[in-house]
Design a protein around this motif. Structure first.
Motif, short mmCIF file in Angstrom:
data_model
loop_
_atom_site.label_atom_id
_atom_site.label_comp_id
_atom_site.label_asym_id
_atom_site.label_seq_id
_atom_site.Cartn_x
_atom_site.Cartn_y
_atom_site.Cartn_z
N ARG A 15 -2.83 18.50 4.12
CA ARG A 15 -4.57 18.36 4.06
C ARG A 15 -5.18 17.34 3.12
NH1 ARG A 15 -3.63 23.95 4.52
NH2 ARG A 15 -4.86 25.17 6.14
N VAL A 16 -4.21 17.03 2.10
CA VAL A 16 -4.88 15.95 1.31
C VAL A 16 -4.00 14.75 1.34
CG1 VAL A 16 -5.28 15.43 -1.16
CG2 VAL A 16 -5.56 17.68 -0.41
N ARG A 17 -4.65 13.77 1.65
CA ARG A 17 -3.80 12.41 2.10
C ARG A 17 -4.48 11.34 1.10
NH1 ARG A 17 0.86 12.67 3.95
NH2 ARG A 17 0.64 10.42 4.43
N PHE A 18 -3.73 10.36 0.68
CA PHE A 18 -4.34 9.13 -0.11
C PHE A 18 -3.42 8.07 0.06
CE2 PHE A 18 -1.12 11.51 -2.97
CZ PHE A 18 -0.40 10.49 -3.41
N GLU A 19 -3.99 6.95 -0.53
CA GLU A 19 -3.43 5.40 -0.54
C GLU A 19 -3.52 5.04 -1.81
OE1 GLU A 19 -4.32 4.20 4.27
OE2 GLU A 19 -5.25 3.32 2.34
N ILE A 20 -2.66 4.21 -2.35
CA ILE A 20 -2.82 3.50 -3.40
C ILE A 20 -2.72 1.87 -3.46
CG2 ILE A 20 -1.87 3.14 -5.84
CD1 ILE A 20 -0.67 5.98 -5.88
N GLY A 71 5.85 12.15 -7.47
CA GLY A 71 6.36 13.01 -6.26
C GLY A 71 5.72 13.31 -5.16
N THR A 72 4.36 13.06 -5.39
CA THR A 72 3.38 13.27 -3.90
C THR A 72 3.39 11.83 -3.20
OG1 THR A 72 1.51 12.67 -5.18
CG2 THR A 72 2.05 15.11 -5.14
N ILE A 73 4.03 10.85 -3.73
CA ILE A 73 4.05 9.52 -3.00
C ILE A 73 5.31 9.35 -2.11
CG2 ILE A 73 4.07 7.00 -3.22
CD1 ILE A 73 2.74 7.33 -6.02
N LYS A 120 1.06 -1.26 0.04
CA LYS A 120 -0.02 0.01 -0.05
C LYS A 120 1.07 1.21 0.01
CE LYS A 120 -2.71 0.86 3.61
NZ LYS A 120 -3.51 0.44 4.37
N TYR A 121 0.56 1.97 -1.06
CA TYR A 121 1.58 3.21 -1.23
C TYR A 121 0.77 4.43 -0.57
CZ TYR A 121 4.09 0.78 -4.53
OH TYR A 121 4.91 -0.24 -5.44
N THR A 122 1.56 5.24 0.02
CA THR A 122 0.78 6.49 0.79
C THR A 122 1.49 7.69 0.44
OG1 THR A 122 2.15 6.37 2.90
CG2 THR A 122 -0.02 5.30 2.98
N GLY A 123 0.58 8.85 0.22
CA GLY A 123 1.13 10.14 -0.13
C GLY A 123 0.30 11.14 -0.04
N GLY A 124 0.46 12.55 -0.19
CA GLY A 124 -0.09 13.68 0.22
C GLY A 124 0.52 14.89 -0.27
#
Ligand SMILES: [Zn+2]
Ligand SMILES: [Zn+2]
Length: 142
Positions: A14-19, A99-101, A5-9
């Motif tokens: 304020r913005v967070r995501f998972e791949i 670059g946001t990961i 699971k990759y995480t980034g933001g």
């Protein structure tokens, strides 16, 4: 299927995501749009299945900009980090700005694209293939 699971933001957090899936067709894009969006010589983008991209928080902090009639880019309205873009004709995929990961990723870039429109001050020193426009694999899938 990639179980990592990759995480980034974004820069301000304020913005967070998972791949939760594989990142495909990672390219360094040197087109004039990508250069302006990143403020740099190129952007590094990859395709993720829409179902594998999860916004963990900050959905309402994302601002959309329609960069062309079929493409919308999403960035954090506070810090300006470019997070992803969506193409109208490709509804099952999102294109993520690598670059946001924040986590290490297993996949690797495969090519430099839109080299014909790169900045004249950039010298590409790379063993990867270079294409004037899209890489051949993507032309075929269109
Ligand atoms: Zn932000
Ligand atoms: Zn580009």
């Amino acid at each position: 299927m990639n179980k990592d699971k990759y995480t980034g933001g974004c820069l301000c957090g304020r913005v967070r995501f998972e791949i939760t899936g594989t990142i495909r067709e990672i390219v360094y894009c040197h087109c004039s749009q990508c250069r302006k969006v990143q403020g740099s010589a190129f952007a590094t983008n990859g395709n993720v299945d829409a179902g594998d991209f999860h916004l963990v928080k900050g959905e309402h902090e994302l601002t959309a900009y329609e960069s062309s009639p079929s493409q919308t880019k999403y960035f954090c309205r506070h810090c300006g980090s470019p997070i992803l873009s969506k193409t109208e004709s490709v509804k099952d995929k999102v294109r993520v700005r690598l670059g946001t990961i924040e986590t290490d990723i297993a996949e690797r870039p495969v090519a430099h694209i839109f080299v014909a429109s790169k900045a004249n001050w950039e010298e590409i020193e790379s063993s990867l293939p270079q294409y004037d426009e899209f890489e051949p694999a993507r032309n075929k899938s269109r």
